[in-house]
Motif scaffolding. Structure first.
Motif, mmCIF file in Angstrom:
data_model
loop_
_atom_site.group_PDB
_atom_site.id
_atom_site.type_symbol
_atom_site.label_atom_id
_atom_site.label_comp_id
_atom_site.label_asym_id
_atom_site.label_seq_id
_atom_site.Cartn_x
_atom_site.Cartn_y
_atom_site.Cartn_z
ATOM 1 N N UNK A 33 0.845 -1.204 0.000
ATOM 2 C CA UNK A 33 0.000 0.000 0.000
ATOM 3 C C UNK A 33 0.876 1.249 0.000
ATOM 4 N N UNK A 34 1.978 1.210 0.749
ATOM 5 C CA UNK A 34 2.897 2.351 0.762
ATOM 6 C C UNK A 34 3.548 2.530 -0.606
ATOM 7 N N UNK A 35 3.924 1.419 -1.226
ATOM 8 C CA UNK A 35 4.481 1.488 -2.580
ATOM 9 C C UNK A 35 3.474 2.126 -3.537
ATOM 10 N N UNK A 164 14.657 2.962 -0.504
ATOM 11 C CA UNK A 164 15.018 2.898 0.910
ATOM 12 C C UNK A 164 14.622 4.171 1.635
ATOM 13 N N UNK A 165 14.933 5.325 1.044
ATOM 14 C CA UNK A 165 14.600 6.600 1.671
ATOM 15 C C UNK A 165 13.100 6.778 1.850
ATOM 16 N N UNK A 166 12.317 6.188 0.947
ATOM 17 C CA UNK A 166 10.861 6.311 1.012
ATOM 18 C C UNK A 166 10.218 5.221 1.849
ATOM 19 N N UNK A 167 11.011 4.322 2.423
ATOM 20 C CA UNK A 167 10.453 3.251 3.228
ATOM 21 C C UNK A 167 9.736 2.200 2.421
ATOM 22 N N UNK A 168 10.157 2.023 1.167
ATOM 23 C CA UNK A 168 9.559 0.998 0.304
ATOM 24 C C UNK A 168 10.383 -0.282 0.443
#
Length: 465
Positions: A33-35, A164-168
């Motif tokens: 969902x975050x992606x 990585x920076x976006x928490x994906x």
């Protein structure tokens, strides 16, 4: 699900999933969902593995409930760079030429990650042929830096750095032959580890034989928000595999070494931005406060010659084929790079290859002797703060300046040294960082020192969009 998976380290997340206090299905769905929400803004993940990840999460959930074996990366979401074979996906290396080059089997380290129950949620972008410290191509498009869209996300593992920076995902795979893990970590404000050559088995059945430069210098390694996530990823990715005859079964920890570090603020007198110099001074103070002896040595072995030898080996090894492929692809960044070195490549004579390899060994010896006195070296990741997006396409002067700024990025692989890029913070949307260099096979020392710096600088937080 009451816990936010991103608030947990990869190790803690895996422990929660193994104990049943978090569901791998819920974690995977939350990550996907975050992606879906953030990736369209940055284009870090360019090949979707969501359905496969959900299927694997459901199978893992059933196994946990049945009391079966659970791996070290149980339910941890990870990404793989499109330069690497992953069964059922095209190993494009960012090119249209390889758009249909679908792998039948996993590269060895990918198989190792799966065996420890990592869940691959997607595959990340790279510039065409993985040639640049910028990430765009005609096949997958342009990746933006989530910290600052005006800056490069780095390259060639720019998609990995941005994801990585976006928490994906908690852990991203990258590759590094001239900074392609360390620089995206630096540019995107995360942590990135270039392991020792031979530490992580990585072989592409789709790629055929490896040229000389990649045999000597190319590695696969992890990027993450936390240094301990790098450690855990390295534990899983590492080891000897018959499919990669250049991989070795070396222990992940070595004997105690003196806590002695060299502060090298301006390698070979290179120009370094004042903010980076301040970051290095602060890093040195953090190590001293943790009980390390930190000195500025009167003399340091050369890096510039190592950088030039790295370039020479690349130019000597099938340059005509590289140029033809760049022409066929028509990628502006690849063509700019080929054009910069074409005249130099035309001047090489056959006997220069042997001379270059002999000189490489002499430089390696100098650095190994230096590192026997200083097990840790603090130096810049780059001489400049992250470059502007596509700055390498603005003309020859910019391209020359960029190559000069990337001295340590290019030189250290020739010397077969590992390197850890540690984020030192983000100021006004501009990340920075420092680099830790250790002897070969002593990533454990780099990670130990890196955790001291992470505590001092602060753990990077994921971009929220």
């Amino acid at each position: 699900m009451t816990l936010d998976p991103l608030s947990l380290s990869a190790r803690n997340l895996a422990n929660h999933i193994a104990r049943g206090t978090l569901s791998p299905v819920d974690v995977t769905r939350a990550t996907l969902d975050r992606v879906a929400a953030l990736n369209p803004q940055i284009n870090a993940i360019v090949q979707d593995c969501g359905d496969e990840a959900m299927e694997a999460a459901e199978a893992l959930d059933k196994r946990i409930k049945a009391g079966g074996r659970v791996g070290k990366l149980a339910g941890v979401p990870v990404t793989i760079k499109v330069i690497t074979d992953q069964a059922g996906h095209a190993t494009t290396n960012g090119t249209k030429l390889a758009a249909d080059l679908v792998a039948d089997e996993d590269s060895p380290f990918v198989a190792r990650m799966r065996a420890e129950d990592a869940l691959i949620i997607g595959r990340t972008n790279t510039p065409a042929f993985s040639y640049r410290w910028f990430t765009s191509n005609a096949q997958h498009g342009t990746t933006l830096n989530p910290r600052n869209a005006d800056l490069t996300p780095g390259g060639s593992s720019g998609g990995a750095g941005a994801a990585t920076a976006a928490g994906l995902g908690h852990i991203a795979h990258g590759t590094d032959i001239a900074g392609s893990i360390r620089y995206p970590a630096y540019a995107c404000g995360v942590q990135g580890l270039r392991p020792s050559v031979g530490r992580v088995p990585s072989y592409n059945m789709t790629g055929g034989a490896r040229p000389i430069g990649p045999q000597l210098m190319a590695v696969s390694g992890p990027l993450a928000l936390r240094v301990d996530d790098l450690r855990l990823a390295l534990e899983v990715m590492s080891g000897e595999e018959p499919g990669d005859p250049l991989s070795y079964p070396v222990l992940l920890t070595g004997p105690d070494l003196p806590r002695r570090a060299a502060l090298v603020r301006r390698p070979d007198g290179m120009a370094v931005d004042p903010r980076i110099l301040d970051d290095l001074d602060r890093a040195a103070a953090m190590l001293r406060a943790a009980g390390w002896e930190v000195e500025e040595p009167a003399s340091v072995p050369p890096l510039t010659e190592a950088k030039e030898l790295q370039i020479d080996l690349w130019l000597m090894d099938g340059f005509a084929e590289k140029a033809a492929a760049a022409e066929a692809e028509g990628d502006p960044g690849a063509l700019a790079l080929i054009g910069r070195f074409a005249a130099r490549a035309a001047e090489f004579q056959p006997n220069q290859l042997s001379a270059a390899l002999q000189r490489r060994l002499a430089l390696m010896r100098e650095w190994r002797m230096f590192l026997s006195d200083y097990p840790v070296v603090l130096m810049p990741v780059s001489g400049e703060l992250p470059f502007k997006a596509d700055e390498d396409l603005t003309g020859a002067d910019a391209l020359n300046r960029i190559w000069d700024a990337q001295l340590s990025q290019i030189a250290l692989p020739l010397l077969a040294l590992p390197g850890l890029s540690v984020c030192s913070g983000i100021i006004d949307g501009v990340p920075s960082g420092v680099q830790i260099v250790t002897p070969p096979w002593r990533e454990d020392i780099a990670l130990m020192a890196g955790e001291v710096l992470e505590q001092g600088f602060g753990t990077p937080q994921p971009w929220q969009g």
